[in-house]
Structures are given as C-alpha cells and as structure tokens.
Design an enzyme around this catalytic site. Sequence first.
Site, mmCIF file in Angstrom:
data_model
loop_
_atom_site.group_PDB
_atom_site.id
_atom_site.type_symbol
_atom_site.label_atom_id
_atom_site.label_comp_id
_atom_site.label_asym_id
_atom_site.label_seq_id
_atom_site.Cartn_x
_atom_site.Cartn_y
_atom_site.Cartn_z
ATOM 1 N N HIS A 200 4.118 -1.756 2.686
ATOM 2 C CA HIS A 200 3.828 -1.449 1.279
ATOM 3 C C HIS A 200 5.118 -1.336 0.471
ATOM 4 C CE1 HIS A 200 -0.492 -0.244 1.577
ATOM 5 N NE2 HIS A 200 -0.160 -0.031 2.828
ATOM 6 N N CYS B 51 -0.526 -5.526 2.879
ATOM 7 C CA CYS B 51 -1.356 -4.809 3.846
ATOM 8 C C CYS B 51 -2.807 -5.304 3.813
ATOM 9 C CB CYS B 51 -1.227 -3.307 3.603
ATOM 10 S SG CYS B 51 -1.626 -2.349 5.059
ATOM 11 N N GLU C 195 5.444 -1.388 -2.561
ATOM 12 C CA GLU C 195 5.179 -0.653 -3.809
ATOM 13 C C GLU C 195 5.324 0.862 -3.630
ATOM 14 O OE1 GLU C 195 2.987 -1.913 -1.828
ATOM 15 O OE2 GLU C 195 1.185 -0.663 -1.750
HETATM 16 N N1 GLN Z 1 -6.245 -0.891 7.748
HETATM 17 C C1 GLN Z 1 -6.505 -1.492 6.476
HETATM 18 C C2 GLN Z 1 -7.423 -2.699 6.608
HETATM 19 O O1 GLN Z 1 -7.692 -3.130 7.672
HETATM 20 C C3 GLN Z 1 -5.229 -1.881 5.784
HETATM 21 C C4 GLN Z 1 -4.381 -0.668 5.554
HETATM 22 C C5 GLN Z 1 -3.604 -0.679 4.272
HETATM 23 O O2 GLN Z 1 -3.814 -1.502 3.393
HETATM 24 N N2 GLN Z 1 -2.738 0.298 4.150
HETATM 25 O O3 GLN Z 1 -7.855 -3.219 5.637
#
Ligand code: GLN
Length: 186
Positions: free
Chosen positions: A169, A79, A171
């Site tokens: 994610h 992410c 995890e």
């Molecule tokens: N929206 C976050 C970003 O732009 C990422 C979201 C996340 O890691 N769950 O960094």
Amino acid sequence: MKIGILSLQGAFIEHAKILDRLGVENFEIRQRKDVEQQFDGLILPGGESTVMGKLLQELELFIPLQEKIQHGMPVFGTCAGLILLSKEIDNDTHRYFATMDICAKRNAYGRQLGSFYIQAPFGKLGDIPMTFIRAPYIKSLGKDCEILATVDNKIVAARQQKQLVTAFHPELDEDNRVHQYFLSMI
Ligand code: GLN
C-alpha cells in the site's frame, strides 16, 4: 490530468490525499454516472476484492471500467486492486477485470505475517517504504509484464503497458514516488 479513484470500499481516501499533495485533480467513483465524465487514469485501492467485485457488479460499474482498461486507460491497482486486475487467482475461483497477465495468490503471507512493513527497491526508484496488509503476491506473470519489486523472492510489484500493480500500500506511507511513477505512465 484527472484521476478517478474507485471509492466503494477500502483505502481510497489515502490515495486521494497523495494525489492532492501532488496537485493532481481526482474524484471518487461511486456510481455509474461518475464514470461518464472524461478522466485520464484509474486507481483501484486496497480493501477486500470479493466485496469490491460484488459492488462493482451491483452498481453497474464493472463493464464500463473493464472496457476503459481494455481500451488502454492507465490503471494502478494496490493490494485488492491487484487482485481485481489479475487474469488468474491461484486460490480463488472469482475473476474480476482480468486484464493483466499475472497470477495472484490472495492472503499469501499467512496469518502470522498478515501485516508487515519493509523498505525494498522498486524499479529505478531505489528503496521505498512498503506496507503489506493481508497482501497477495504475484505467483507468475506473462512475458509482457515487467517485474518492478520483489520481497523475499516474491513479486510484489509489476507493470504491463499501462497497468501497474503493487501488493503493498504505497498510499499508506509518506512517500509519493510510486504514485508519481504511475502518473508518468499517463
Ligand atoms: N486480502 C484482501 C483481498 O484478498 C486484500 C487486502 C488489502 O487490500 N489490504 O482482497
């Protein structure tokens, strides 16, 4: 085998729990001296990429970690971690490690679809659980990158040599297979 988990902000404890479950030694990277030890792989967790980028600079972790990745240290970004590794970010002027030949779109699913869960195929692993939280997706990628998963025709996981990224994610779910896949790259 020893894995360093960037632990400045976001969902780092969950990665440590999975590695503990798999019996893999791991430690938190919080300050400069943490990266002076020997380790074999790096995890960049989810969280907020802008905050992580700022803290990486302030704590003087940015250059040493970028050098390790450039020199081939296996890295797994989830992410926000995906955003940190992206060479291009479609809707942001910031660039971070920029070691992976992908173009990410941040917060790509809009407000309504900010968070969702789905099961979808990942590489040769079959269906795996995928939890998305204000996730990016990969808009385009270079020829050295392999697509590992797509959801609704959007690329949500990819690999380039020793760099692995997921927009979701792994995890946060009770399934170790994506982490095992990463460990098999080391
Ligand atoms: N929206 C976050 C970003 O732009 C990422 C979201 C996340 O890691 N769950 O960094």
